[in-house]
Design an enzyme around this catalytic site. Structure first.
Site, PDB file in Angstrom:
ATOM      1  N   ASP A   1       6.467   0.171   6.625  1.00  9.85           N
ATOM      2  CA  ASP A   1       5.018   0.025   6.457  1.00  9.85           C
ATOM      3  C   ASP A   1       4.466   1.164   5.605  1.00  9.85           C
ATOM      4  O   ASP A   1       4.049   2.195   6.133  1.00  9.85           O
ATOM      5  CB  ASP A   1       4.355   0.014   7.838  1.00  9.85           C
ATOM      6  CG  ASP A   1       2.874  -0.275   7.786  1.00  9.85           C
ATOM      7  OD1 ASP A   1       2.384  -0.717   6.737  1.00  9.85           O
ATOM      8  OD2 ASP A   1       2.209  -0.031   8.805  1.00  9.85           O
TER       9      ASP A   1
ATOM     10  N   GLU B   1      -4.934   1.904   3.072  1.00  4.26           N
ATOM     11  CA  GLU B   1      -4.951   0.718   3.929  1.00  4.26           C
ATOM     12  C   GLU B   1      -5.058   1.073   5.394  1.00  4.26           C
ATOM     13  O   GLU B   1      -5.705   0.368   6.182  1.00  4.26           O
ATOM     14  CB  GLU B   1      -3.676  -0.096   3.671  1.00  4.26           C
ATOM     15  CG  GLU B   1      -3.644  -1.471   4.345  1.00  4.26           C
ATOM     16  CD  GLU B   1      -3.001  -1.462   5.723  1.00  4.26           C
ATOM     17  OE1 GLU B   1      -3.019  -2.508   6.391  1.00  4.26           O
ATOM     18  OE2 GLU B   1      -2.476  -0.403   6.136  1.00  4.26           O
TER      19      GLU B   1
ATOM     20  N   HIS C   1       4.738   2.141  12.871  1.00  2.10           N
ATOM     21  CA  HIS C   1       3.754   3.102  13.386  1.00  2.10           C
ATOM     22  C   HIS C   1       4.318   3.907  14.548  1.00  2.10           C
ATOM     23  O   HIS C   1       3.581   4.669  15.185  1.00  2.10           O
ATOM     24  CB  HIS C   1       2.441   2.424  13.821  1.00  2.10           C
ATOM     25  CG  HIS C   1       1.599   1.955  12.686  1.00  2.10           C
ATOM     26  ND1 HIS C   1       0.241   1.700  12.821  1.00  2.10           N
ATOM     27  CD2 HIS C   1       1.870   1.691  11.392  1.00  2.10           C
ATOM     28  CE1 HIS C   1      -0.256   1.293  11.669  1.00  2.10           C
ATOM     29  NE2 HIS C   1       0.737   1.278  10.778  1.00  2.10           N
TER      30      HIS C   1
ATOM     31  N   HIS D   1       0.819  -1.206   0.000  1.00  3.42           N
ATOM     32  CA  HIS D   1       0.000   0.000   0.000  1.00  3.42           C
ATOM     33  C   HIS D   1       0.856   1.261   0.000  1.00  3.42           C
ATOM     34  O   HIS D   1       2.025   1.266   0.391  1.00  3.42           O
ATOM     35  CB  HIS D   1      -0.999   0.004   1.160  1.00  3.42           C
ATOM     36  CG  HIS D   1      -0.405  -0.004   2.531  1.00  3.42           C
ATOM     37  ND1 HIS D   1      -0.029   1.136   3.198  1.00  3.42           N
ATOM     38  CD2 HIS D   1      -0.155  -1.035   3.396  1.00  3.42           C
ATOM     39  CE1 HIS D   1       0.432   0.830   4.400  1.00  3.42           C
ATOM     40  NE2 HIS D   1       0.374  -0.488   4.550  1.00  3.42           N
TER      41      HIS D   1
ATOM     42  N   ASP E   1      -0.115   4.420   1.395  1.00  3.26           N
ATOM     43  CA  ASP E   1      -0.313   5.397   2.463  1.00  3.26           C
ATOM     44  C   ASP E   1       0.455   5.022   3.725  1.00  3.26           C
ATOM     45  O   ASP E   1       0.910   3.887   3.900  1.00  3.26           O
ATOM     46  CB  ASP E   1      -1.804   5.557   2.781  1.00  3.26           C
ATOM     47  CG  ASP E   1      -2.450   4.262   3.264  1.00  3.26           C
ATOM     48  OD1 ASP E   1      -2.075   3.183   2.772  1.00  3.26           O
ATOM     49  OD2 ASP E   1      -3.337   4.332   4.145  1.00  3.26           O
TER      50      ASP E   1
END
Length: 488
Positions: A159, A193, A461, A124, A126
């Site tokens: 990520d 996502e 994150h 993904h 984003d």
């Protein structure tokens, strides 16, 4: 001989038989879900320094998905798309490009043999926001894409822009080198996502409408864990399923009023009792499914005691559950989790609320459903005057993909060859875009070919997210070998 002696002898006999069964089963135990003997494509040379530069450039596009979509700067996605086209000319010449669902991308590299089901690879575009006020805690600016200390730094480095760039670097090299796949290869890249995956839904709907039935789908997920608690060393974990996702709103209606004259029960006290009751009735842990398969697959690399227990789950499953559940991550592998996360009451400290609400987040294990979650919450709260509603429609847990298919054997063989580590199935306790691909594939796997320690996963994150140059090289090489192995 008295009856007590006979009972004692009988007990000894039973124990002897049990011991014999345990010994034989342990001696003959073979780990399930092992890689197949698959001829793998060799690695091709590529410019690792250029790949790192490209990842740094991709990080600088602030494709941040906010919960409030109005805050999203869609021009960043447009700029990323234009950059991909300019940066990977050979890949774009070889593949057709489509934009669906707003900013989701479908790239199709048509194979020479249409009878072969396509390979679908996902990553993904984003990223999650950087928590306000934490920017100063980053070693390098979170959207700087700085290459330093043997890594590329920034939000999305792992990520999931690392995977996106890894895929394009691999395809660019193959296409520029003249490779033409026999099997069609599809790269699917959702744009949202991190906030629900509407883009991936659009991709899945588009492919389904075309009658696509993939050989398998590969998305982000598990990694090569450098210090796996079972093996005490590296282990490549490929998730064969992911948990469902649901958030339950529990509301306690109340009369409201002035805090100087509170009733015996306020909305807050009723809600507190309800939340404690729900949290106090956890789903039971079960030694079954992908979490159990992981331990059994890694058992030959574990201690003799653990190998014995894994070979005799009929006897030792309670012990295995206890050992696995020593950590929250281990426990999450074995059951549906319950996590109260948000509360709302009165807007002012001297006002009784007219209602008090809690949000409880569930990650639903395969074998359970959202209906089970709701029924358990209602049973736990009994006669308490509370109401229930889903914050948004739940996502049910995914189906469990095969660990005996040719798809698994190919993927596991490559993961093992690249990592030189034992390979095992596992359960992804988070959520990915791949959950929407079930209409087009029976086998969906979640694996990033990078090495991370247990502590290293915390930067995803979080602060100081970075992709080591070694991991980036391994990722590009893995995708190149996978596409070439699958497509020849």
């Amino acid at each position: 001989m008295g009856w007590k002696s006979k009972v004692a002898l009988g007990s000894v006999g039973v124990l002897a038989v049990l011991a014999g069964v345990v010994v034989v089963r342990t001696a003959t135990f073979r780990a399930p879900a092992q890689p197949g003997q698959v001829p793998l494509a060799a690695a091709r040379p590529f410019d690792a320094a250029r790949a790192a530069e490209h990842l740094g450039q991709a990080i600088r596009f602030q494709t941040v998905s906010h919960q409030d979509a109005a805050q999203n700067d869609l021009s960043q996605w447009d700029a990323l798309h234009a950059w991909l086209q300019a940066t990977y000319p050979a890949a774009h010449k070889a593949m057709t490009r489509e934009v669906v669902g707003g900013h989701a991308l479908i790239y199709t590299w048509t194979g020479s043999d249409p009878s072969l089901p396509p390979l679908v690879l996902m990553a993904h575009q984003d990223v999650v926001p950087v928590t306000s006020g934490t920017e100063k805690d980053w070693k390098h600016p979170p959207f700087g894409g700085v290459i330093a200390e043997g890594a590329v730094w920034g939000r999305g480095a792992i990520d999931d822009k690392g995977s996106l760039i890894g895929l394009f670097e691999a395809v660019e090299g193959l296409a520029a080198g003249g490779f033409v796949p026999k099997r069609t290869v599809i790269i699917a890249s959702g744009h949202d996502e991190e906030v629900g995956g509407a883009g991936a839904r659009a991709v899945a709907a588009t492919l389904k409408a075309r009658g696509v039935k993939a050989w398998f789908v590969l998305d982000e997920g598990m990694v090569v864990v450098e210090n796996h608690p079972v093996t005490k060393g590296p282990a490549a974990i490929i998730a064969t399923a992911e948990k469902g996702y649901a958030t339950l709103k529990v509301t306690a209606p109340a009369a409201g009023g002035h805090s100087s004259t509170p009733p015996e029960q306020t909305g807050v006290t009723t809600l507190s009792k309800a939340v404690l009751a729900i949290a106090g009735k956890p789903f039971p842990m079960k030694f079954e499914g992908p979490g159990a398969q992981m331990l059994q697959a890694l058992a030959p690399e574990a201690s003799p005691t653990l190998k014995m227990a894994a070979a005799n789950t009929w006897l030792f499953s309670p012990l295995l559950i206890k050992e696995t559940a020593r950590s929250p991550a281990g426990a999450a592998m074995l059951h549906t989790t319950i996590a109260p996360t948000m509360l709302k009451g009165s807007p002012k400290e001297n006002v009784l609320p007219q209602d008090a609400t809690a949000w409880i987040n569930y990650r639903i294990a395969p074998g359970d459903t959202s209906a089970d979650v709701l029924a358990r919450a209602k049973a736990a709260t009994g006669d308490l005057p509370v109401t229930f509603a889903w914050d948004r429609p739940p996502n049910e847990p995914s189906a469990v993909s095969s660990t005996t298919s040719d798809a698994w054997k190919t993927l596991a063989a490559l993961a093992g060859d690249e990592s030189s580590a034992p390979v095992a199935p596992g359960l992804m306790i988070a959520a990915s875009d791949s959950r929407f691909m079930s209409p087009i594939a029976d086998d969906i796997y979640r694996f990033q070919p990078i090495r991370l320690s247990m502590d290293g996963t915390k930067m995803i994150h979080g602060t100081n997210e970075h992709m080591t140059l070694a991991n980036l090289e391994e990722m590009v090489r893995f995708y190149q070998r996978l596409v070439e192995t699958a497509g020849r």
